[in-house]
Write an enzyme that holds these catalytic residues in place. Structure first.
Site, PDB file in Angstrom:
ATOM      1  CB  SER A   1      -0.913   0.000   1.238  1.00 41.89           C
ATOM      2  OG  SER A   1      -1.614   1.209   1.346  1.00 41.89           O
ATOM      3  CG  ASP A   2       1.362   5.691  -2.011  1.00 40.93           C
ATOM      4  OD1 ASP A   2       2.399   5.835  -1.345  1.00 40.93           O
ATOM      5  OD2 ASP A   2       0.868   6.578  -2.707  1.00 40.93           O
ATOM      6  CE  LYS A   3       3.246   7.321   6.758  1.00 43.46           C
ATOM      7  NZ  LYS A   3       2.419   8.517   6.555  1.00 43.46           N
ATOM      8  CB  THR A   4      -2.105   8.212   0.709  1.00 45.57           C
ATOM      9  OG1 THR A   4      -3.121   7.264   1.079  1.00 45.57           O
ATOM     10  CG2 THR A   4      -1.409   7.738  -0.549  1.00 45.57           C
TER      11      THR A   4
END
Length: 389
Positions: A330-333
């Site tokens: 997962s992209d850390k947004t």
């Protein structure tokens, strides 16, 4: 006017967009809007046909183990073992009823979520503000946006005043994005197209007006919907294991029953009817009738726990998929994390470096008001000084 060839609306000036869409800043006429609606179709995503309740109920029996149980119950009934047949049939029926009821709850929950979406939009038609149904929007319509509105179609912004749009459903960004009317680079990604407002996103603050550039399946969210519909349906790991076990168990019981029947008739000289009754009774007794019910009830409990955390599970076996997941990329947004991520492992060319520690402490030493002001004036920060090394 063919919109399929024009995709980089974000890179065009507002006047150029209006010219290409054959639109006017005062909006379309009602007659022109009706013609475009007939030409481009409604501004809606293709909805999948709802499964008939009877078919959804019969789908609960689609399992190799259930087939084996039904066959055993039928054989037991033919041989006069009505009690065994009745117990097996009741277990299978209860299993189907529980699964059917749980999937019905999920269908109703998803329907309630769809009903929450506002079905109207404010547009300019014949130079006047009008409220129209979202499916009636057509390319070239001028749409007015305010805080709290859901963007009804892909819009090329013509005017934006303090406009912030939450694009989390489309890009995953948890922070609202500031929008503008000036064009951006042609190669800009969806998250960087600041001159566009995409269908399905939510206006967090500000006001704007924009011209509809794409509707229905031509929108970004429509393309995602098309990709999701093209995804191949696969079974969950639990269902694969259950079907594998059922097939192996069925072949094992059948092989054992044939060998036992042959031994009783040939070696022990039993009458074939008596031997058949004994073999069928033994096979029915070996079958784990309670296994499907236990699996269904366990999955139903998991679905209820997920529902208490605002997660809707449409089909019971899907709740097991998360438990079978070993790696999540997962992209850390900020959507899934609390800004407290910590590196555990570094992968370099020829080695792997493990990192210890536990991140930020849960409690920070409290200082008096005077001490905090004194140390802040000296550039002191408790965490920075404590963990500088």
């Amino acid at each position: 006017m063919k919109l399929e060839k024009i995709e980089a609306w974000h890179a065009l000036a507002a006047d150029s967009v209006l010219d290409r869409l054959e639109a006017d800043i005062a909006g379309l006429s009602q007659h022109e809007a009706e013609e475009r609606l007939a030409r481009h179709g409604p501004n809606a995503l293709p909805s999948t046909a709802a499964t008939h309740p009877l078919l959804r109920f019969l789908a609960q029996f689609n399992s190799a183990l259930i087939y084996f149980l039904l066959a055993a119950a039928f054989a037991a009934a033919l041989l006069g073992h009505l009690v065994d047949a009745l117990v097996t049939g009741v277990v299978v029926l209860v299993n189907a009823i529980v699964g059917f009821a749980q999937e019905g709850k999920a269908e109703r929950a998803l329907g309630a979520i769809r009903d929450m979406i506002a079905p109207h939009a404010t547009v300019l038609r014949d130079g006047a503000r009008r409220t129209v149904s979202v499916p009636d929007l057509v390319p070239g319509d001028i749409v007015m946006l305010e805080a709290g509105d859901r963007v009804p179609a892909d819009l090329r912004l013509l005017r934006a005043r303090g406009l912030l749009i939450d694009e989390a459903p489309l890009t995953g960004e948890s922070v609202p994005v500031e929008k503008q009317e000036e064009p951006v680079e042609d190669a800009a990604g969806i998250a960087d197209q600041r001159s566009m407002a995409f269908s399905g996103t939510l206006v967090a603050s500000g006001q704007a007006s924009g011209v509809v550039a794409a509707t229905g399946t031509q929108t970004q969210i429509g393309r995602i919907s098309g990709l999701l519909q093209a995804v191949e349906t696969v079974t969950t790991p639990l269902l694969r294991q259950i079907n594998r076990f059922a097939r192996r168990f069925t072949w094992l019981v059948m092989a054992g029953s044939v060998l036992l029947f042959a031994f009783a008739v040939i070696a022990r000289e039993f009458h074939w009817i008596d031997a058949l009754i004994a073999v069928v009774a033994l096979a029915v007794g070996i079958i784990p009738e309670g296994l499907p019910a236990v699996i269904t009830i366990t999955l139903a409990i998991g679905v209820q726990r997920m529902a208490s955390r605002n997660a809707v599970i449409r089909r019971l076996p899907a709740v097991e998929t998360l438990g079978a997941t070993s790696v999540i990329c997962s992209d850390k947004t900020g959507t899934l994390t609390r800004n407290e991520m910590m590196v555990r492992r570094l992968l370099i060319e020829r080695a792997t470096i493990l990192v210890g520690g536990s991140g930020y402490p849960r409690s920070i030493p409290r200082l008096s008001t005077t001490a905090r002001w004194q140390r802040r004036c000296r550039g002191f920060h408790p965490l920075r000084e404590q963990y500088a090394s």
